[in-house]
Design a protein around this motif. Sequence first.
Motif, PDB file in Angstrom:
ATOM      1  N   UNK A 117      -5.367   6.074   9.641  1.00 20.94           N
ATOM      2  CA  UNK A 117      -5.799   6.354   8.271  1.00 20.94           C
ATOM      3  C   UNK A 117      -5.260   5.292   7.309  1.00 20.94           C
ATOM      4  N   UNK A 118      -4.024   4.864   7.522  1.00 20.04           N
ATOM      5  CA  UNK A 118      -3.462   3.827   6.662  1.00 20.04           C
ATOM      6  C   UNK A 118      -4.239   2.525   6.824  1.00 20.04           C
ATOM      7  N   UNK A 119      -4.583   2.181   8.056  1.00 23.75           N
ATOM      8  CA  UNK A 119      -5.360   0.965   8.304  1.00 23.75           C
ATOM      9  C   UNK A 119      -6.703   1.029   7.586  1.00 23.75           C
ATOM     10  N   UNK A 120      -7.355   2.171   7.600  1.00 24.47           N
ATOM     11  CA  UNK A 120      -8.639   2.321   6.910  1.00 24.47           C
ATOM     12  C   UNK A 120      -8.477   2.119   5.398  1.00 24.47           C
ATOM     13  N   UNK A 121      -7.419   2.673   4.821  1.00 21.31           N
ATOM     14  CA  UNK A 121      -7.248   2.670   3.365  1.00 21.31           C
ATOM     15  C   UNK A 121      -6.559   1.412   2.837  1.00 21.31           C
ATOM     16  N   UNK A 122      -5.677   0.819   3.654  1.00 18.61           N
ATOM     17  CA  UNK A 122      -4.854  -0.293   3.180  1.00 18.61           C
ATOM     18  C   UNK A 122      -4.416  -1.103   4.396  1.00 18.61           C
ATOM     19  N   UNK A 123      -5.308  -1.929   4.933  1.00 18.88           N
ATOM     20  CA  UNK A 123      -5.063  -2.612   6.205  1.00 18.88           C
ATOM     21  C   UNK A 123      -3.806  -3.476   6.256  1.00 18.88           C
ATOM     22  N   UNK A 124      -3.374  -4.005   5.131  1.00 19.83           N
ATOM     23  CA  UNK A 124      -2.207  -4.887   5.130  1.00 19.83           C
ATOM     24  C   UNK A 124      -0.879  -4.124   5.072  1.00 19.83           C
ATOM     25  N   UNK A 125      -0.927  -2.827   4.862  1.00 20.51           N
ATOM     26  CA  UNK A 125       0.300  -2.036   4.748  1.00 20.51           C
ATOM     27  C   UNK A 125       0.915  -1.789   6.125  1.00 20.51           C
ATOM     28  N   UNK A 126       2.208  -1.559   6.109  1.00 19.92           N
ATOM     29  CA  UNK A 126       2.931  -1.204   7.333  1.00 19.92           C
ATOM     30  C   UNK A 126       3.176   0.297   7.331  1.00 19.92           C
ATOM     31  N   UNK A 127       3.004   0.895   8.503  1.00 15.98           N
ATOM     32  CA  UNK A 127       3.245   2.331   8.662  1.00 15.98           C
ATOM     33  C   UNK A 127       4.746   2.592   8.724  1.00 15.98           C
ATOM     34  N   UNK A 128       5.241   3.609   8.045  1.00 19.81           N
ATOM     35  CA  UNK A 128       4.531   4.524   7.132  1.00 19.81           C
ATOM     36  C   UNK A 128       4.402   3.901   5.739  1.00 19.81           C
ATOM     37  N   UNK A 129       3.389   4.323   5.016  1.00 21.28           N
ATOM     38  CA  UNK A 129       3.182   3.848   3.657  1.00 21.28           C
ATOM     39  C   UNK A 129       4.362   4.290   2.797  1.00 21.28           C
ATOM     40  N   UNK A 130       4.861   3.376   1.978  1.00 22.73           N
ATOM     41  CA  UNK A 130       5.977   3.681   1.084  1.00 22.73           C
ATOM     42  C   UNK A 130       5.545   3.532  -0.372  1.00 22.73           C
ATOM     43  N   UNK A 131       6.329   4.112  -1.247  1.00 24.24           N
ATOM     44  CA  UNK A 131       6.080   3.963  -2.680  1.00 24.24           C
ATOM     45  C   UNK A 131       6.140   2.485  -3.056  1.00 24.24           C
ATOM     46  N   UNK A 132       7.080   1.746  -2.475  1.00 26.43           N
ATOM     47  CA  UNK A 132       7.201   0.320  -2.779  1.00 26.43           C
ATOM     48  C   UNK A 132       5.959  -0.467  -2.415  1.00 26.43           C
ATOM     49  N   UNK A 133       5.394  -0.192  -1.227  1.00 26.49           N
ATOM     50  CA  UNK A 133       4.164  -0.888  -0.824  1.00 26.49           C
ATOM     51  C   UNK A 133       3.015  -0.567  -1.777  1.00 26.49           C
ATOM     52  N   UNK A 134       2.889   0.709  -2.116  1.00 25.11           N
ATOM     53  CA  UNK A 134       1.786   1.118  -2.983  1.00 25.11           C
ATOM     54  C   UNK A 134       1.984   0.591  -4.400  1.00 25.11           C
TER      55      UNK A 134
END
Length: 162
Positions: A28-45
Amino acid sequence: MTAASLTHRPASAGDLGEVITFVENPDELFFAYPKAAWPLTVGQLAAVMAERRDSTVALLDDRVAGFANFYQWQHGESCTLGNLMVAPWARARGVARYLVGVMEQLARHHYKAHSLRISCFNANTAGLLLYTTLGYRPQAIVERRDPRGLRVALVQLEKALE
């Protein structure tokens, strides 16, 4: 029983802790934000929100239920929708459809855009079905790699806003 009430407003830093809970797994993270690393963090967003425009939250009965923004914007031409995420508890309740409509209006009014573009990975069946139902048409298919290094198809769709 009353109908659910959908509204929207600009996203704020205070929303990010809630929004990061919308993605339940690495796919789901890849679909929404492919460059993000799992798990999504407040800092990344927060970092991506600072780089993008018109980060918006959809509210379902006054509760944050969806998030989206533009990662490309060309005044008088087009905008490209990104980071579309819907809370698990709010899925299949019209939130994504509503939020895409809001972003279409923002593209028209803020950027005088003639079209809105959306990219969707081939494995995101729900997204592909939603976007085509809303009038988006495939323009190209581009090869990408998923986090495991496997080949995937990124379907690029577009809709005229005139």
